[in-house]
Motif scaffolding. Structure first.
Motif, PDB file in Angstrom:
ATOM      1  N   TYR A 182      -2.891   5.840   2.203  1.00  0.00           N
ATOM      2  CA  TYR A 182      -3.881   5.384   3.171  1.00  0.00           C
ATOM      3  C   TYR A 182      -4.963   6.428   3.392  1.00  0.00           C
ATOM      4  N   ARG A 196      -6.280   1.210   2.631  1.00  0.00           N
ATOM      5  CA  ARG A 196      -5.878   1.716   1.313  1.00  0.00           C
ATOM      6  C   ARG A 196      -6.780   2.843   0.823  1.00  0.00           C
ATOM      7  N   CYS A 200       0.840  -1.195   0.000  1.00  0.00           N
ATOM      8  CA  CYS A 200       0.000   0.000   0.000  1.00  0.00           C
ATOM      9  C   CYS A 200       0.878   1.248   0.000  1.00  0.00           C
ATOM     10  N   ASP A 243      -4.258  -2.825   5.272  1.00  0.00           N
ATOM     11  CA  ASP A 243      -3.286  -2.826   4.192  1.00  0.00           C
ATOM     12  C   ASP A 243      -1.927  -2.537   4.802  1.00  0.00           C
TER      13      ASP A 243
END
Length: 190
Positions: A16, A169, A13, A136
């Protein structure tokens, strides 16, 4: 819970959302991860979770430039470290054989090798569990280990292994999946 294939199909990832990661979720991940096997149940992993903005600013100064922006967006960053003297806890983690504690204590090279290898295993377990529970992950080794150890691990005897952004994510991964090696390229049956 997600399937194993889903967990491994996930990608690193890079950005965020601002959705918080709860302490309860981090504890659930840890409590599941800790059940994974390590050599002689050595359990050398130590984790520092960074949530506060001031602590994150200190961490950002320890990262390679390419890791700064993605780390800024992560609600939590885990410093995965290992206890170089993990064997001092073996009265609890391996009470069935006191000789194992002495074995690791007698050789710094063996202890460090064991701590590094097994903390890496435990950190990988952590990320697999985290992904299976919907987080993630963005693991990174582009860092200044000495700076992180000075800033966050001073006086502990712990050594940094790597860091990992944790959160939810935001958008798609901006990079294509890179190729992996096929079974026949890396495996041999004898």
């Amino acid at each position: 819970m997600r399937t194993v294939k889903d967990v491994f199909a996930d990608r690193t990832c890079y950005k965020y959302t601002d959705k918080a990661v709860s302490l309860e979720l981090l504890q659930e991940i840890y409590d599941t991860m800790k059940l994974g096997p390590t050599s002689a149940n050595s359990c050398p992993l130590r984790i520092i979770f960074i949530e506060s903005q001031d602590q994150k600013e200190k961490l950002l100064k320890c990262l390679m430039e390419g890791n700064v922006e993605k780390t800024k967006s992560a609600p939590v960053v885990a410093i995965f470290a290992y206890d170089t003297k993990f064997y001092t806890k073996m009265d609890k983690t391996h009470p069935i054989s006191p000789v194992m504690k002495n074995y690791f204590a007698s050789s710094e090279a063996i202890a460090l090798d064991t701590a590094n290898r097994n903390s890496t295993l435990q950190a990988a377990y952590f990320m697999i569990v985290a992904r299976s529970l919907g987080l993630d992950c963005g693991p990174m080794s582009g860092l200044d280990a000495g700076a992180i150890e000075k800033e966050f691990l001073s006086g502990t005897g712990f050594k940094v292994n790597f860091v990992c952004n944790l959160g939810y994510r935001d958008g798609d991964n901006p990079f294509p999946r890179l190729p992996r090696l096929d079974f026949a390229e890396v495996c041999k049956i004898v």
